[in-house]
Structure formats: structure tokens, C-alpha cells
Design a protein around this motif. Structure first.
Motif: not given
Length: 332
Positions: A267-271, A286-293, A319-326
Motif C-alpha cells: 500500500s505504501w508502494y502504490v501511494w 498515511y501513517h496514522a491511518t495505517e496504525v489505526l487499521l 512488521i511490514g510497517w516498521i520495515s518502511l523505516i529501514f
């Protein structure tokens, strides 16, 4: 003007589902000029089913590991369509068509000559009613129709995270309303996203773009990526009269943990394909919605019968969301 068309069905380990689909294709008022089955199965069950049942204009391709996966199989199918076909249609292998599906779908290209792509309409996923115009919070209203508003959108509205675009368009912070939020009005709607499993494209578009190999294997959101890139070149439509049912066959899907990782990373990629340089506000939303969902999905660990599925998918999303940091995906 006639539009000779090919149907490409990419399948993986679903012999019963694809036979049901092909029987509905056989009943069409407008039949494909070509019918290509691109089979990535690791056994011979699908091949056996197609050997035992004959369908007009059918060509069967059993692909090896190098060409296995939804996007690779679609690109393989495109390369094997004949020069005479002007439109290429794709269907998931677990759908069933109404008898006039192709007649309605292909006629859209005549009614809208600017169309680069036309999507069909799934009838059995959502219960719609004609609008009562009472603007209840429990309902989503659109174009004289209403449907139940999912709880995640109710919560998003309370938090100021509701989508800022209509259905079929990607919001500035992603997480939009899908085609399932377009009503069964009988109309044709212009969109920028169509579902790959109920789609069609003018063959000429594949001279300019192709399905991205970033989305390997199950290919979650590859259709959104392709649509958004294609919408930059011209018009895309949904014809709500081109009807079919989707039965969501569970076989051949990834485990819930890997699926959860795909939800976050893809979803991050498409965004970022649509918005390569989002504003700070859009990034925050984006990140607030990701955490909420993610949190909403996590509640299913308690409330759902499929507690283990909910747990592993939630872990995958986290794990997928955290991996976006690194390790952010590289946009192709």
C-alpha cells in the motif's frame, strides 16, 4: 466498430474454481476471440480438468517457476495474445460471469472511445439499497444509493482520516474507498483504479507500460499500481452493467503473516507511485491511518472466530510497517 478481444485467466492451484468460471464463459452472449489459461500450478490438476472439458478458442500454457506469480503470468499472457485482438480482458479464476458480461464490457469501448481500460462490477460483495437521503452515520451514500458504512470508515471520520477523494481514486494519504463503494446504478463511472481480476485493457497500452514485477507471487495491489500509472495516460472506466460474482477461493493464497506484510508495504508502494512527494500532512495521515487499521485488525484477535489468522496478519502488518523505516520499497 468491432473490438476483437482476448481473455487471459491466470490461475494457481484452483482446478474446481476455474472450471466453474469457464462454464460461465461458455454461456456468454459475446464470446472471446481468444481464451488463454496461464497456469502456475505446481501439480497437474488444472491441466487434467481442462483436458477433460473442451472450451472454444482455448489455449493452455503451463508456466515454470520463472514465470509463476500473478504479475509474471499476466505479462506472459499478454505476450501470447494474437496480433488481431484489440482488447485484453483479465479475470480472477474464482469469479462467475453473468451471461452478458462481455457484451456489456466490450460495448463500453464503443460508447467511450477514449477508454484505455474498462472494469467489470462485482455484485455479491456488498448489499446496496436505494438511498433514503437521511444521512445516517451507519450508511454510506453515493449517487442515489446507500450501503452499510464499515466500522473502519466510521472511526476514520471521527478522527479526521476519512478519504479526500471519491471511490475509485487514491486519496492524498492513500487508504481510499475501493470500487466496492460504487453502487449498482447501471452507470459507467470514470475512475483511476480498477480491479485487476475483473479488468480489460486496450492492447495498445501494453506497448507503453506493463504489470510491475515488484509485486511478485500473490501480487497484492498490483492492479492498483498498474491502474494509477495507466490513468496518467488516459481514461479508465467501471461499467456497473458488466456483472459478475466473486467467490474468494482461499486456495493458493499466501499465509496471513505474509499477507499482512504485503498490506503494509504494497500500500505504501502504490501511494508513492501516485504521490512521490507527499506533504507532511499527507505523510502523517498515511501513517496514522495505517496504525489505526492495524489496531482495528488486531481487535479481531479477540472478536473473530479466526483468532490465529487475525494475530498473524496483525503481526505481519506491524512488521511490514516498521520495515518502511529501514527498508522502503524502491519505486520502479
Amino acid at each position: 466498430m468491432n473490438h476483437p478481444f482476448a481473455l487471459v485467466i491466470c490461475t494457481y492451484m484452483r482446478p474446481k474454481a476455474i472450471l466453474t468460471l469457464l462454464k460461465s464463459v461458455a454461456q456468454q452472449t459475446l464470446y472471446p476471440d481468444e481464451l488463454l489459461i496461464v497456469d502456475g500450478s505446481t501439480n497437474l490438476d488444472t491441466e487434467a480438468v481442462l483436458t477433460a472439458n473442451t472450451f472454444k478458442n482455448l489455449s493452455y500454457f503451463k508456466v515454470d517457476a520463472a514465470n509463476r506469480g500473478l504479475t509474471k503470468q499476466r505479462n506472459f499472457g499478454i505476450k501470447n495474445v494474437s496480433a488481431t485482438s484489440q482488447v485484453i480482458c483479465f479475470l480472477d479464476d474464482d469469479v462467475v460471469l453473468e451471461a452478458d458480461y462481455f457484451e456489456k464490457l466490450i460495448s463500453t469501448y464503443k460508447a467511450y472511445p477514449d477508454a484505455l481500460a474498462v472494469g467489470g462490477y462485482i455484485t455479491n460483495d456488498v448489499q446496496w439499497e436505494t438511498s433514503d437521503y437521511s444521512n445516517k452515520a451507519s450508511k454510506f451514500y453515493y449517487d442515489g444509493w446507500m450501503r452499510q458504512e464499515p466500522s473502519r470508515f466510521k472511526i476514520r471520520k471521527l478522527l479526521g482520516l476519512q478519504p479526500d477523494t471519491p471511490p475509485g481514486y487514491l486519496p492524498t494519504f492513500a487508504h481510499g474507498r475501493s470500487i466496492g463503494f460504487l453502487p449498482p446504478s447501471g452507470k459507467v463511472y470514470e475512475v483511476e483504479q480498477i480491479m485487476g481480476g475483473v479488468s480489460s485493457y486496450k492492447k495498445e497500452v501494453f506497448k507503453k507500460i506493463s504489470f510491475s514485477t515488484y509485486f511478485e507471487g500473490y501480487g497484492l495491489y498490483e492492479d492498483a499500481d498498474f491502474s494509477i500509472r495507466l490513468a496518467k495516460l488516459g481514461s479508465l472506466y467501471i461499467n456497473t452493467n458488466a456483472k459478475l460474482a466473486h467467490y474468494h477461493d482461499g486456495s493458493g493464497r499466501p499465509n496471513q503473516y505474509n499477507y499482512g506484510k504485503m498490506v503494509s508495504r504494497n500500500s505504501w508502494y502504490v501511494w508513492r507511485v501516485k504521490y512521490p512527494n507527499p506533504t507532511f500532512k499527507a505523510r502523517f495521515k498515511y501513517h496514522a491511518t495505517e496504525v489505526l487499521l492495524m489496531a482495528i485488525r488486531g481487535t479481531n484477535i479477540i472478536t473473530s472466530k479466526e483468532k490465529l489468522h487475525a494475530l498473524t496478519e496483525t503481526l505481519g502488518r506491524k512488521i511490514g510497517w516498521i520495515s518502511l523505516i529501514f527498508n522502503k520499497p524502491k519505486i520502479q
